[in-house]
Design an enzyme around this catalytic site. Structure first.
Site, PDB file in Angstrom:
ATOM      1  CB  CYS A 113       2.004   2.932   5.861  1.00 24.97           C
ATOM      2  SG  CYS A 113       1.030   4.577   6.217  1.00 24.97           S
ATOM      3  N   GLY A 122       0.791  -1.274  -0.088  1.00 28.33           N
ATOM      4  CA  GLY A 122       0.125  -0.081   0.031  1.00 28.33           C
ATOM      5  C   GLY A 122       1.064   1.289  -0.113  1.00 28.33           C
ATOM      6  CB  CYS A 123       0.463   4.634   1.465  1.00 29.74           C
ATOM      7  SG  CYS A 123       1.261   6.236   1.791  1.00 29.74           S
ATOM      8  CG  PHE A 124       5.835   4.810  -1.110  1.00 25.67           C
ATOM      9  CD1 PHE A 124       5.657   5.841  -0.927  1.00 25.67           C
ATOM     10  CD2 PHE A 124       6.130   4.825  -2.457  1.00 25.67           C
ATOM     11  CE1 PHE A 124       5.468   7.104  -1.585  1.00 25.67           C
ATOM     12  CE2 PHE A 124       6.302   5.618  -3.298  1.00 25.67           C
ATOM     13  CZ  PHE A 124       5.979   6.947  -2.735  1.00 25.67           C
TER      14      PHE A 124
END
Length: 183
Positions: free
Chosen positions: A23, A19-21
């Site tokens: 995080c 997902g969002c890098f």
């Protein structure tokens, strides 16, 4: 005076999409033996993509992190456990508030040994929980990794307030607490 040469530190690379890098950097940074975590893009067909291109869902890239680690200090199976406990491996449409192919999860292996260890860890998660639904995270051969723009690197340090609001607001924090931090 005699010159003494230090033996070169042995390193390995692990690449993950979760997902969002933003995080996906912090979970690895806190472990001894992790030398570097770089946010970037992999798995697509456009050379040197920009964040805007990847977000357009036209390049085929995943947002990913590349972890450089010392296998004498932390093993690849330990690195895999950190990855699994940072994602929802049952979501085929993205991660938490982020939807689309660039936010899907994947393990990108750099050797046959990594591939085998990743497959074993995936099977273990599938059989031993904490999920009752299928684990959909694919295990894929590593592709060219393009580091993301500088402002994305170590985002959780540079923009701590925004990162923390996003981590909670996206649903990731609550999910990880419910599924991985029990007991």
């Amino acid at each position: 005076m005699e010159e003494t040469t230090q033996p070169e530190k042995k390193t390995e690379i692990a690449t993950f999409a979760g997902g969002c890098f933003w995080c996906m950097v912090k979970p690895f940074h806190k472990y001894e033996g992790v030398l570097e975590v770089v946010s970037g893009y992999t798995g697509g067909h456009v050379p040197n993509p920009t964040y805007e291109q990847v977000c357009s869902e036209t390049t085929g890239h995943y947002e990913a992190v590349q972890v450089t680690f010392d296998p004498d200090v932390i093993s690849y199976p330990e690195i895999l456990n950190i990855f699994w406990q940072s994602i929802d491996p049952t979501d085929a449409g993205g991660q938490f508030g982020d939807r689309g192919s660039s936010y899907k999860t994947a393990i990108f292996y750099h050797s046959e040994q990594q591939k085998e260890q990743a497959q074993r860890s995936k099977e273990e998660i599938q059989h031993n929980g904490p999920f009752e639904t299928p684990i959909v995270t694919p295990i894929l051969p590593a592709a060219t990794f393009y580091p993301a723009e500088a402002y994305h690197q170590d985002y959780y340090k540079k923009n701590a307030n925004h990162y923390n609001r996003y981590f909670v607001g996206s649903g990731r924090a609550g999910f990880l607490e419910r599924h991985w931090r029990k007991g």
